[in-house]
Design an enzyme around this catalytic site. Structure first.
Site, short mmCIF file in Angstrom:
data_model
loop_
_atom_site.label_atom_id
_atom_site.label_comp_id
_atom_site.label_asym_id
_atom_site.label_seq_id
_atom_site.Cartn_x
_atom_site.Cartn_y
_atom_site.Cartn_z
N TYR A 72 33.90 -18.45 35.10
CA TYR A 72 33.55 -18.09 33.73
C TYR A 72 34.18 -19.12 32.79
O TYR A 72 35.41 -19.30 32.77
CB TYR A 72 34.07 -16.70 33.36
N ASN A 125 -15.52 -2.86 17.91
CA ASN A 125 -15.05 -3.67 16.81
C ASN A 125 -13.65 -4.19 17.11
O ASN A 125 -12.75 -3.42 17.46
CB ASN A 125 -15.05 -2.81 15.54
N HIS A 146 30.65 -22.41 41.46
CA HIS A 146 30.35 -21.00 41.70
C HIS A 146 31.48 -20.08 41.24
O HIS A 146 32.65 -20.48 41.17
CB HIS A 146 30.04 -20.71 43.18
N GLN A 174 0.87 -1.17 0.00
CA GLN A 174 0.00 0.00 0.00
C GLN A 174 0.91 1.23 0.00
O GLN A 174 1.44 1.63 1.02
CB GLN A 174 -0.91 0.00 1.24
N GLY A 204 -6.04 4.44 4.46
CA GLY A 204 -7.06 3.77 5.24
C GLY A 204 -7.13 2.28 4.99
O GLY A 204 -6.51 1.74 4.07
N THR A 205 -7.94 1.61 5.82
CA THR A 205 -8.02 0.15 5.78
C THR A 205 -8.73 -0.38 4.53
O THR A 205 -8.35 -1.43 4.00
CB THR A 205 -8.74 -0.35 7.04
N ALA A 265 45.63 -24.47 43.28
CA ALA A 265 44.92 -23.21 43.48
C ALA A 265 45.75 -22.04 42.95
O ALA A 265 46.97 -21.97 43.17
CB ALA A 265 44.61 -23.00 44.96
N ASN A 317 35.37 -31.34 37.74
CA ASN A 317 35.01 -30.34 38.75
C ASN A 317 35.78 -29.05 38.47
O ASN A 317 37.01 -29.07 38.28
CB ASN A 317 35.37 -30.84 40.15
#
Length: 412
Positions: A329, A153, A326, A57, A62-63, A386, A340
């Protein structure tokens, strides 16, 4: 919407708004779907390639003018269903209700309506016999009509296509908006069947960001209800956000403040949360994740895995029975089974130019605060002390400690 994004492409629970509408009409049995679009919205056209026929369109008048862009020959001799592209809450069940009423009444047109005193859209004006007399748009409604008429409507229509073609050309733009209203066709098409819908939310047209948020909340609750009825426990639906394409297995528990997005797959018997974000990732059966964890796209977690608090994984595979307890990343990592990962472990996957992978073998034990500088491989059953910084491969069964880490014990 005040947005560079076309309105119908704004997402609702992970899917563009238009996709919800298309799903509803397809599920209701529509055989040939045409979308009337703005030619300046190339993103809409690209999104709908091979999914619907597009008609443009060029001048938004308009519709009724929009519907006139479809060749008359494609409308004649057919039942023509018309719905708005910004009505994502409309269901296939309601569309079918309109279609069935249209077929049973054999009238030239059927519309859907709702009774809602809180709305201010196009009002349904009935005649003395209860049939539709006409629809008055919001801008053209009188003060008396605004005060006394609360049937609106919905924007769902079913037409006898041949009659529709005849009447479309009779519509004029002599209204306050200067538009060709599709609803004006009912001045000529008589009688019109009216189907009143029970769920007021289905009538919601998303015109701005406020309604977008409301529609998203309604859809979110529908999706959560579907999951709960399918055997998933949602502890607090008010604080849980799950996209439409997410799948969750039976007996999984979703704790409060969780966000599951994209094509995420959660297995059976899992526990997620609280405060967990998962996007385009997979979690196997009987695994748990959280609290305060994040699984980013491309992550695949096996069965019986523990992902603990403040862990983040991206493009990472975790083998069955492994543990990432815990504050870790893992990026671009292949973690074997029954391994682990100690607290504070980081796989340094970016060298400034490329993302590199880290491989951690079955049964490996990574000591707390270990940094694995990719690309690097930690063998099966290998261990790190560690605080180690691992820059070279560690053989199977060996132990590496230090900065940089060196092998101090080998498997004999």
């Amino acid at each position: 919407m005040r947005s560079r994004i076309p309105k119908v492409l704004h997402p609702i629970c992970g899917r563009p708004m238009i996709d919800w509408v298309l799903e509803a009409v397809h599920e209701a049995g529509a055989k040939h779907v045409t979308v009337i679009a703005n030619p300046h919205q190339a993103d809409v056209a690209a999104h709908l390639v091979d999914r619907a026929e597009l008609v443009y369109q060029r001048d938004p008048k308009g519709t009724a003018h929009a519907l006139q862009q479809i060749p008359a020959g494609e409308l004649r001799g057919r039942q023509v269903l018309v719905v708005n592209g910004d009505s994502p809450l409309l269901t296939a069940a309601s569309i079918l209700k309109v279609l069935h009423a249209h077929q049973e009444a054999a009238s030239p047109a059927t519309i859907a309506s709702v009774e809602d005193p809180s709305r201010d859209d196009g009002r349904v004006i009935r005649n003395r016999d209860g049939w539709l007399d006409h629809i008055v748009e919001r801008k053209d409604a009188t003060a008396e009509q605004r005060a006394s008429v609360h049937e609106f409507n919905v924007g769902v229509y079913c037409f006898d296509g041949s009659r529709l073609v005849e009447e479309l050309d009779k519509i004029k733009d002599d209204n306050k908006a200067g538009e060709f209203y599709l609803t004006d066709v009912f001045q000529h098409l008589k009688p019109v069947t009216i189907v009143k819908l029970e769920d007021l939310n289905e009538a919601m047209g998303v015109k701005d960001r406020v309604r977008l948020a409301k529609a998203t909340d309604v859809m979110r609750r529908r999706l959560l209800e579907r999951l709960m009825l399918g055997g998933v426990t949602i502890v607090d639906p008010d604080s849980t956000f799950i996209d439409a394409l997410v799948t969750v297995g039976e007996d999984t528990v979703i704790e409060p403040f969780c966000v599951l997005k994209g094509n995420t797959q959660i297995g059976a018997g899992c526990r997620i949360g609280p405060h967990v974000y998962i996007e385009d990732a997979r979690l196997g059966d009987r695994s748990d994740c959280g609290p305060f964890a994040k699984l980013r796209p491309g992550t695949e977690v096996g069965d019986d895995v523990h992902i603990g608090s403040f862990a983040e994984l991206v493009r990472t595979k975790v083998g069955r029975g492994s543990r990432v307890p815990h504050v870790s990343y893992l990026g671009d990592t292949d973690l074997g089974e029954d391994a682990n990962i100690g607290a504070g472990t980081i796989t340094a996957n970016f060298d400034g130019t490329n993302k590199n992978r880290t491989e951690i073998g079955d049964g490996a034990f990574v000591g707390v605060d270990t940094m694995l500088v990719a690309p690097v491989k930690l063998g099966k059953g290998a261990r790190t002390g560690a605080g180690s910084v691992v820059t070279k491969d560690v053989p199977d069964g060996a132990t590496a400690v230090g900065v940089p880490a060196r092998v101090v014990r080998r498997k004999t």
